[in-house]
Design a protein around this motif. Structure first.
Motif, PDB file in Angstrom:
ATOM      1  N   VAL A   7       1.060  -1.214   0.057  1.00 13.45           N
ATOM      2  CA  VAL A   7       0.049   0.124  -0.071  1.00 13.45           C
ATOM      3  C   VAL A   7       0.791   1.180   0.067  1.00 13.45           C
ATOM      4  O   VAL A   7       1.747   1.526   0.887  1.00 13.45           O
ATOM      5  CB  VAL A   7      -0.879  -0.017   1.307  1.00 13.45           C
ATOM      6  N   THR A  53      -2.197  -0.984  -3.898  1.00  6.66           N
ATOM      7  CA  THR A  53      -3.105   0.301  -3.525  1.00  6.66           C
ATOM      8  C   THR A  53      -2.272   1.536  -3.527  1.00  6.66           C
ATOM      9  O   THR A  53      -1.355   1.371  -2.741  1.00  6.66           O
ATOM     10  CB  THR A  53      -4.197   0.209  -2.478  1.00  6.66           C
ATOM     11  N   GLN A  91     -10.015  -0.811  -5.174  1.00  7.66           N
ATOM     12  CA  GLN A  91      -8.864  -1.754  -4.463  1.00  7.66           C
ATOM     13  C   GLN A  91      -7.565  -1.132  -4.989  1.00  7.66           C
ATOM     14  O   GLN A  91      -6.515  -1.509  -4.505  1.00  7.66           O
ATOM     15  CB  GLN A  91      -9.053  -2.983  -4.933  1.00  7.66           C
ATOM     16  N   ARG A 302       2.272  -3.296   4.069  1.00  8.13           N
ATOM     17  CA  ARG A 302       0.647  -3.396   3.964  1.00  8.13           C
ATOM     18  C   ARG A 302       0.260  -3.514   5.256  1.00  8.13           C
ATOM     19  O   ARG A 302      -0.862  -2.678   5.550  1.00  8.13           O
ATOM     20  CB  ARG A 302       0.357  -4.585   3.212  1.00  8.13           C
ATOM     21  N   GLU A 306      -3.023  -1.032   6.702  1.00  6.00           N
ATOM     22  CA  GLU A 306      -4.524  -1.905   6.910  1.00  6.00           C
ATOM     23  C   GLU A 306      -5.070  -1.239   8.248  1.00  6.00           C
ATOM     24  O   GLU A 306      -6.285  -1.239   8.481  1.00  6.00           O
ATOM     25  CB  GLU A 306      -4.182  -3.418   6.937  1.00  6.00           C
ATOM     26  N   LEU A 312      -9.286  -1.497   3.461  1.00  8.46           N
ATOM     27  CA  LEU A 312      -7.897  -2.134   2.569  1.00  8.46           C
ATOM     28  C   LEU A 312      -7.691  -3.555   3.155  1.00  8.46           C
ATOM     29  O   LEU A 312      -6.964  -4.304   2.625  1.00  8.46           O
ATOM     30  CB  LEU A 312      -6.920  -1.406   2.296  1.00  8.46           C
TER      31      LEU A 312
END
Length: 314
Positions: A7, A53, A91, A302, A306, A312
């Motif tokens: 991300v 993302t 997404q 990530r 999150e 996400l």
């Protein structure tokens, strides 16, 4: 990387209306050329670098380009542009909504619209607004509202109120300085203590804040505010989150990881203002780093994002 997991919390969008507004005024991002951008090119870059993302934001100088009343309208236009991208590719893209500071009332209206109507993931603010830094008391109503919402606030550097070094665009040197300056200003003016529910991400590894934090703390306690302890200053500075954009180097990454609280380091690229060659350069450092603690690398790529952006989470 074949698996799309990362991300990217520091990825930029170049809305056509914003590009045109800059061109009409002969402006740029600190002397940096405004690059080409398209959703297709962005997703292709992301695919090549394992990015699932990208949380998109408009970079410096933001959306208030002149004292002519056009800032709120431009902010609304770029935020709606970003929301369309997020709706079309939920997404692949998220959005940090731009705020038309220094007009705090207009910024509050844009916070309401961006969160309640556009469903933005957070907001982006520049490190200084016409030379006024983010710890200034004029911004208190904005912090109060963002704190009430538990919002994510992405601080992107801007050109500081001093001349550019000859031959040196602001992103090369001045941006890391200005990020550090506004973070210290926020901490010393109590913003991070009074508004603990908002999550503030500093660009580029926090400038040189992780490296110099204990210097700031010691000198504040001994020479600036004797009622504060060094420990209290460090505690406020550790409330910040940090992205790795242009900062995952063999010298910067150890200092960043030594200073940041667990879960407070997030992946970033600064694409397309930092081109793919620069992104690959720092991705290699990140991929090759041998001193992560258990789960730390996954958190950067990530897991920590999150937590900040639950939509996400898988």
């Amino acid at each position: 990387m074949s698996q799309l997991r990362r991300v990217d919390v520091h990825q930029h969008v170049v809305p056509p209306i914003w590009r045109s507004a800059l061109a009409e005024r002969g402006m740029s991002s600190g002397g940096w050329v405004t690059p080409a951008w398209s959703a297709e090119e962005a997703m292709a870059m992301m695919d090549r670098h394992g990015i699932a993302t990208g949380i998109l934001s408009v970079t410096s100088p933001g959306t208030v380009l002149a004292d002519d009343g056009t800032g709120p309208g431009l902010a609304r236009a770029v935020n709606e542009y970003g929301a369309t991208l997020q709706n079309d590719h939920p997404q692949r893209f998220g959005t940090f909504a731009s705020l038309p500071l220094p007009d705090v009332d207009a910024a509050l209206a844009e916070v309401e619209y961006s969160f309640d109507v556009l469903h933005a993931d957070g907001v982006v603010v520049m490190s200084n607004v016409g030379g006024k830094y983010l710890g200034h008391q004029d911004f208190e109503p904005l912090w109060e509202e963002l704190n009430r919402r538990g919002a994510v606030v992405f601080v992107h550097p801007a050109q500081p109120p001093l001349p550019l070094l000859e031959g040196t665009p602001a992103p090369l040197a001045d941006y890391v300085f200005d990020t550090t300056r506004t973070a210290l200003n926020m901490a010393l003016n109590g913003v991070m203590t009074r508004f603990p529910a908002m999550k503030v991400i500093l660009s580029h590894g926090g400038g040189f804040l992780p490296y110099a934090a204990y210097r700031f703390a010691a000198l504040t306690a001994t020479a600036v505010d004797p009622d504060r302890t060094a420990e209290s200053v460090i505690a406020d500075l550790k409330r910040f989150y940090f992205d790795t954009a242009l900062a995952a180097s063999p010298s910067a990454l150890p200092a960043l990881l030594a200073f940041a609280e667990p879960g407070h380091v997030l992946y970033g690229t600064d694409w397309p203002f930092a081109n793919e060659r620069a992104g690959s350069y720092f991705n290699e450092f990140l991929d090759d780093y041998q001193h992560f603690s258990d789960g730390e690398a996954e958190g950067i790529e990530r897991g920590s994002a999150e937590v900040l952006f639950p939509r996400l989470a898988h």
